[in-house]
Scaffold this active site. Structure first.
Site, mmCIF file in Angstrom:
data_model
loop_
_atom_site.group_PDB
_atom_site.id
_atom_site.type_symbol
_atom_site.label_atom_id
_atom_site.label_comp_id
_atom_site.label_asym_id
_atom_site.label_seq_id
_atom_site.Cartn_x
_atom_site.Cartn_y
_atom_site.Cartn_z
ATOM 1 N N ASP A 186 0.825 -1.214 0.000
ATOM 2 C CA ASP A 186 0.000 0.000 0.000
ATOM 3 C C ASP A 186 0.859 1.264 0.000
ATOM 4 O OD1 ASP A 186 -2.356 1.415 -0.007
ATOM 5 O OD2 ASP A 186 -2.687 1.252 2.154
ATOM 6 N N GLY A 187 0.302 2.327 -0.555
ATOM 7 C CA GLY A 187 0.973 3.632 -0.516
ATOM 8 C C GLY A 187 1.527 4.084 -1.856
ATOM 9 N N ASN A 188 1.233 3.347 -2.895
ATOM 10 C CA ASN A 188 1.730 3.713 -4.240
ATOM 11 C C ASN A 188 1.229 5.078 -4.689
ATOM 12 O OD1 ASN A 188 2.781 1.159 -4.231
ATOM 13 N ND2 ASN A 188 1.358 0.315 -5.754
ATOM 14 N N ARG A 235 -5.102 -1.483 9.040
ATOM 15 C CA ARG A 235 -6.259 -2.353 8.798
ATOM 16 C C ARG A 235 -5.883 -3.452 7.815
ATOM 17 N NH1 ARG A 235 -7.823 2.844 6.892
ATOM 18 N NH2 ARG A 235 -7.306 3.085 4.684
ATOM 19 N N LEU A 236 -6.751 -4.456 7.768
ATOM 20 C CA LEU A 236 -6.514 -5.606 6.895
ATOM 21 C C LEU A 236 -7.061 -5.395 5.488
ATOM 22 C CD1 LEU A 236 -7.258 -8.851 8.955
ATOM 23 C CD2 LEU A 236 -5.127 -8.244 7.827
ATOM 24 N N SER A 242 -7.483 -5.604 -4.872
ATOM 25 C CA SER A 242 -8.573 -6.175 -4.076
ATOM 26 C C SER A 242 -9.878 -6.185 -4.868
ATOM 27 C CB SER A 242 -8.754 -5.371 -2.781
ATOM 28 O OG SER A 242 -9.389 -4.139 -3.049
ATOM 29 N N ARG A 248 2.111 -4.334 6.722
ATOM 30 C CA ARG A 248 1.391 -3.278 6.001
ATOM 31 C C ARG A 248 2.144 -1.957 6.129
ATOM 32 N NH1 ARG A 248 -4.877 -2.131 4.710
ATOM 33 N NH2 ARG A 248 -4.445 -0.467 3.239
ATOM 34 N N ASN A 289 -10.974 -2.722 -5.183
ATOM 35 C CA ASN A 289 -10.198 -1.749 -5.973
ATOM 36 C C ASN A 289 -10.825 -1.402 -7.325
ATOM 37 O OD1 ASN A 289 -7.008 -2.924 -4.646
ATOM 38 N ND2 ASN A 289 -8.129 -1.065 -4.119
ATOM 39 N N TRP A 290 -11.874 -2.142 -7.725
ATOM 40 C CA TRP A 290 -12.607 -1.783 -8.952
ATOM 41 C C TRP A 290 -13.283 -0.435 -8.818
ATOM 42 C CZ3 TRP A 290 -11.368 -4.649 -12.977
ATOM 43 C CH2 TRP A 290 -11.041 -5.993 -12.803
ATOM 44 N N ARG A 300 -0.691 8.640 -10.468
ATOM 45 C CA ARG A 300 -0.744 7.475 -9.581
ATOM 46 C C ARG A 300 -0.157 6.228 -10.246
ATOM 47 N NH1 ARG A 300 -4.012 7.594 -5.080
ATOM 48 N NH2 ARG A 300 -4.332 5.358 -5.268
#
Ligand code: IPE
Ligand code: IPE
Ligand code: MG
Length: 242
Positions: free
Chosen positions: A16-18, A196-197, A61, A190, A64-65, A29
């Site tokens: 995460d964090g891209n 969070r998961l 995920s 993470r 993510n859509w 992005r």
């Protein structure tokens, strides 16, 4: 160097964090995702070198859509490039004993581009004699989707009269998850300062150790990975005992 038997057998990583990494630099992005893909390869090779047996990288995920379609397309393009590259470096990965798997919904109706579905199927067919590291790349993956799929399969077996509801065990459920046969993740990393998961391995993470950091994934290094491993090696896992 960490004692071999204090090494986790399975590490899950939420990449995460891209987006924030790109934003900090005034870049689109998609550039963050591109850099994140480089970090993925770096950590993957490093983990294989030091003998981590199972890795799961969260790449996309089921939620993510919801992102803008151009961002989704840029991420899909990276999967495409990665799959083509992995095909070219087949020998190399074989020598390293690295087996790449994709987990998540990559079926016909999944929304994942058809050519990617095909490339994944092709890769899946190739098995290795000796596997040192199994790498799961979670694409269109969601823990709730994964559990729902397992429940549907169990319900079908009950309906066919092959299974009694009372006899369903936790092991039956685990065996129907994408990670069947692999140990549960011992450690989940993470980065990016989120705690969070986000629907990642929710069944398997029941007793996982968590490691968080503010580092954005594209900036994540092998030293950060080492730090997570050494923190893990000093944790006391009790699994409900004393
Ligand atoms: C993780 O980075 C990659 C994916 C979820 C595909 P993000 O794109 O979520 O980056 P942030 O969280 O917006 O910084
Ligand atoms: C989790 O990151 C999914 C992946 C890393 C693939 P997100 O950026 O989608 O998670 P949230 O939305 O912050 O919970
Ligand atoms: Mg994010």
């Amino acid at each position: 160097m960490i004692d071999k038997d204090r090494l986790p057998k399975h590490v899950g990583i939420i990449m995460d964090g891209n987006g924030r990494w790109a934003k900090q630099r005034g870049l689109p992005r998609s550039q963050g995702h591109k850099q994140g893909a480089k970090t993925f390869k770096l950590i993957c090779d490093y983990a294989n070198e030091i003998g981590i047996e199972n890795l799961t990288f969260y790449a996309f995920s089921t939620e993510n859509w919801r992102r803008p379609s151009d961002e989704v397309a840029a991420i899909m393009q990276l999967f495409r490039e990665y799959l083509a590259d992995a095909q070219k470096r087949k020998k190399e990965n074989e020598q390293k004993g690295m087996r790449i798997r994709f987990i998540g919904d990559l079926g016909e109706k999944s929304g994942v581009p058809k050519d990617i579905q095909r490339l994944v199927r092709k890769m899946e067919k190739e098995s290795l004699d000796k596997t040192k590291t199994v790498v799961n790349i979670a694409v269109n993956y969601g823990g709730r989707q994964e559990i729902t799929r397992a429940v549907q399969e169990l319900a079908a077996r009950v309906k066919e009269g092959k299974l009694e509801p009372d006899s369903i065990t936790q092991e039956d459920i685990s065996a129907l998850l994408y990670t069947a046969g692999q140990p549960d993740p011992d450690l989940i990393i993470r980065p990016s300062g989120e705690y969070r998961l986000s629907n990642f391995l929710i069944w398997q993470a029941a007793y996982s150790e968590f490691w968080y950091s503010d580092i954005l994934w594209p900036d994540f290094t092998t030293e950060d990975f080492d730090r997570a491993l050494s923190d893990y090696a000093n944790r006391s896992r009790r699994f409900g005992g004393i």
